[in-house]
Design a protein around this motif. Structure first.
Motif, PDB file in Angstrom:
ATOM      1  N   UNK A 393      40.190  47.461  46.152  1.00 51.61           N
ATOM      2  CA  UNK A 393      41.474  46.975  46.363  1.00 51.61           C
ATOM      3  C   UNK A 393      41.892  48.196  47.190  1.00 51.61           C
ATOM      4  N   UNK A 394      41.733  49.502  47.514  1.00 50.08           N
ATOM      5  CA  UNK A 394      41.250  50.285  48.108  1.00 50.08           C
ATOM      6  C   UNK A 394      41.733  49.597  49.357  1.00 50.08           C
ATOM      7  N   UNK A 395      41.052  48.618  49.833  1.00 47.18           N
ATOM      8  CA  UNK A 395      40.608  47.577  51.281  1.00 47.18           C
ATOM      9  C   UNK A 395      41.811  47.041  51.446  1.00 47.18           C
ATOM     10  N   UNK A 396      42.421  46.435  50.762  1.00 47.66           N
ATOM     11  CA  UNK A 396      43.422  45.313  50.331  1.00 47.66           C
ATOM     12  C   UNK A 396      45.131  45.806  50.000  1.00 47.66           C
ATOM     13  N   UNK A 397      45.204  47.641  49.725  1.00 43.56           N
ATOM     14  CA  UNK A 397      46.017  47.935  49.302  1.00 43.56           C
ATOM     15  C   UNK A 397      47.183  47.829  48.029  1.00 43.56           C
ATOM     16  N   UNK A 398      45.856  47.330  47.001  1.00 39.99           N
ATOM     17  CA  UNK A 398      46.542  47.184  46.025  1.00 39.99           C
ATOM     18  C   UNK A 398      45.845  48.170  44.653  1.00 39.99           C
ATOM     19  N   UNK A 399      46.408  46.856  43.818  1.00 39.15           N
ATOM     20  CA  UNK A 399      45.968  47.986  41.924  1.00 39.15           C
ATOM     21  C   UNK A 399      45.583  46.645  41.394  1.00 39.15           C
ATOM     22  N   UNK A 400      44.877  46.992  40.715  1.00 35.80           N
ATOM     23  CA  UNK A 400      44.282  45.866  39.315  1.00 35.80           C
ATOM     24  C   UNK A 400      45.167  46.529  38.311  1.00 35.80           C
ATOM     25  N   UNK A 401      45.691  45.430  37.791  1.00 34.77           N
ATOM     26  CA  UNK A 401      47.432  46.218  36.370  1.00 34.77           C
ATOM     27  C   UNK A 401      46.406  45.045  35.500  1.00 34.77           C
ATOM     28  N   UNK A 402      45.938  45.801  34.016  1.00 29.85           N
ATOM     29  CA  UNK A 402      45.459  45.353  33.329  1.00 29.85           C
ATOM     30  C   UNK A 402      45.752  46.271  32.074  1.00 29.85           C
ATOM     31  N   UNK A 403      46.540  44.916  30.950  1.00 32.43           N
ATOM     32  CA  UNK A 403      47.031  44.909  29.736  1.00 32.43           C
ATOM     33  C   UNK A 403      45.809  44.947  29.271  1.00 32.43           C
ATOM     34  N   UNK A 404      45.759  46.584  28.321  1.00 37.86           N
ATOM     35  CA  UNK A 404      44.986  46.519  27.314  1.00 37.86           C
ATOM     36  C   UNK A 404      45.661  46.780  25.535  1.00 37.86           C
ATOM     37  N   UNK A 405      46.510  46.051  25.538  1.00 35.78           N
ATOM     38  CA  UNK A 405      46.897  45.420  24.144  1.00 35.78           C
ATOM     39  C   UNK A 405      47.321  44.010  24.448  1.00 35.78           C
ATOM     40  N   UNK A 406      46.790  43.078  24.905  1.00 34.76           N
ATOM     41  CA  UNK A 406      47.160  42.092  24.797  1.00 34.76           C
ATOM     42  C   UNK A 406      47.867  41.555  25.215  1.00 34.76           C
ATOM     43  N   UNK A 407      48.863  41.462  26.172  1.00 34.10           N
ATOM     44  CA  UNK A 407      50.342  41.313  26.521  1.00 34.10           C
ATOM     45  C   UNK A 407      50.034  40.380  28.298  1.00 34.10           C
ATOM     46  N   UNK A 408      48.431  39.792  27.984  1.00 38.00           N
ATOM     47  CA  UNK A 408      48.650  39.498  29.245  1.00 38.00           C
ATOM     48  C   UNK A 408      47.337  39.244  30.719  1.00 38.00           C
ATOM     49  N   UNK A 409      47.142  38.278  31.286  1.00 34.25           N
ATOM     50  CA  UNK A 409      45.932  38.561  31.836  1.00 34.25           C
ATOM     51  C   UNK A 409      45.725  39.681  32.993  1.00 34.25           C
ATOM     52  N   UNK A 410      45.148  40.341  33.059  1.00 38.25           N
ATOM     53  CA  UNK A 410      44.715  41.247  34.788  1.00 38.25           C
ATOM     54  C   UNK A 410      45.304  40.443  36.064  1.00 38.25           C
TER      55      UNK A 410
END
Length: 429
Positions: A393-410
């Motif tokens: 993620x650092x290399x691509x300047x992104x952040x993984x965004x993961x729902x923890x309560x069943x609201x969609x995909x990472x």
């Protein structure tokens, strides 16, 4: 073996899982009172004992049995405050807040102390929010105090669970005439009333009216009625209050046995009661005390106020399942960082997000840990989403965004777009 340290009986810790509900309740009340023009005052929790003897009355249960009183190193008798009105009046007098007829609309919040038998909804250290108004003598301000509590019950979702009870005690002179008639009647039926009421008959006879003893209650059916002894001024005042409550659409019940437990009340007295909490049914109570300021050494000053018990109202919210789901969650987003470089970048990123997204509740993982352990902590925090930051993620300047309560995909989100994304899906809902 040393004794295990624990809190004093009837004085309870308010734990981290409980404080969000307390903060929600206190914040709701504070916001409401701001809207009505009330200003907060904060008084000490310890006062000279004489303050409460002079204001509450030496022959009341509070002063006789329930106060926490002690001598300090100077030999002065001090007392942990058992209620807030006396302390507020003392502060108003000491600082000249009511001089020249100044209208003061004040509120306070904090712990009170009474040595009672602890039970559900009744504690030795308990918390109240109180309102006091000085230099207004009409029924309009009495009505305002009731109207704003009616609005509060709606905001909290408990309006259907509370009932307003009203009475008028009249002036001190009218109440004195009634007291004589009541004592004469009860003395003639002394063998039919309970022992505690017999004691109160000699010290504070009006308190016999709110006895829970069934035989004494049966006797009181035929007792003189306070309403028959009201002076004209108090009668007009009470009618004016009822007319305003009728106009506002606030239902009420006239309770002729409602006298309150403090000596300083006159004219209007009221209680908000509920049948959802068992024996501890009063959640808010107060009334008018036009003679109290003068009694405590000031000039004649009309006064009216009330106090609400925070513990009981919190319990009522929980009983009725009126706790907003959002306040149970203390964290919106949990940031997981893997590796030293990611931890450094995550610290900077988190502070930038807090600047860019006001109101965001963001927790950053501390103590490193594996992918599995960090996600376990993220889930335990109650957060809705996890942010994932590692070498890729650092290399691509992104952040993984993961729902923890069943609201969609990472998904991966660019750093530059992250603040807007969080503002939309977290803060704005």
């Amino acid at each position: 073996m040393s004794k295990t340290l624990q809190a004093i009986r009837g004085m309870n810790d308010i734990l981290p899982e409980q404080t969000p509900l307390w903060r929600y309740f206190e914040g709701t009340v504070a916001g409401l009172l701001d809207g009505y023009g009330y200003r907060q005052i904060r008084m000490p929790i310890v006062e000279f004992t004489d303050l409460f003897k002079r204001s509450i009355g030496e022959v009341t249960d509070i002063v006789e049995k329930e106060m926490y009183t002690f001598e300090d190193r100077n030999g002065d008798s001090l007392t942990l405050r058992p209620e807030g009105t006396a302390a507020c009046v003392r502060a108003v007098l000491e600082h000249g807040l009511s001089g020249g007829g100044q209208v003061q609309k004040l509120w306070y919040m904090g712990p009170m102390f009474r040595h009672e038998r602890p039970q559900k909804g009744r504690y030795r250290q308990f918390h109240q929010i109180g309102l006091e108004v000085f230099n207004l003598d009409g029924p309009d301000i009495d009505a305002e105090l009731i109207v704003l509590t009616w609005r509060l019950w709606k905001l909290l979702g408990i309006r259907d669970a509370v009932t307003l009870e009203l009475n008028s005690l009249g002036t001190s002179e009218a109440r004195g005439r009634y007291r004589e008639a009541l004592v004469e009647f009860l003395t003639a039926h002394l063998d039919q009333i309970d022992e505690d009421s017999q004691r109160r008959l000699k010290t504070n006879p009006l308190r016999v009216l709110d006895t829970k003893h069934p035989e004494t209650q049966a006797v009181l059916v035929n007792a003189p009625k306070l309403a028959d002894y009201l002076d004209e001024e108090s009668r007009v005042h009470f009618e004016g209050l009822k007319a305003r409550l009728d106009a506002a659409g606030i239902p009420y019940v006239i309770n002729p046995k409602l006298v309150r437990g403090l000596d300083y009340y006159s004219k209007t007295v009221f209680e908000w009661v509920t049948d959802k909490l068992g024996a501890q049914g009063t959640v808010c109570a107060g009334g008018r005390y036009d003679g109290l300021v003068e009694q405590m050494g000031g000039k004649p000053t009309p006064g009216v106020g009330f106090a609400m018990g925070i513990e009981r109202l919190i319990l009522l919210l929980e009983t009725l399942e009126q706790v907003p789901e959002s306040i149970a969650r203390q964290v919106d987003v949990y940031l997981c960082a893997f590796g030293e470089q990611a931890e450094l970048a995550g610290l900077t990123l988190a502070e930038r997000l807090r600047d860019q997204v006001p109101g965001l509740r963001l927790m950053v993982n501390a103590g490193a840990g594996s992918f599995k352990s960090q996600f376990k902590k993220a889930d335990k925090s109650g957060a809705l989403y996890a942010l994932i930051l590692g070498d890729d993620e650092l290399a691509q300047q992104v952040v993984g965004f993961k729902p923890l309560r069943g609201q969609g995909e990472q998904q991966n989100i660019a750093w530059s777009a992250l603040a807007d994304h969080l503002a939309t899906c977290v803060v704005q809902g």
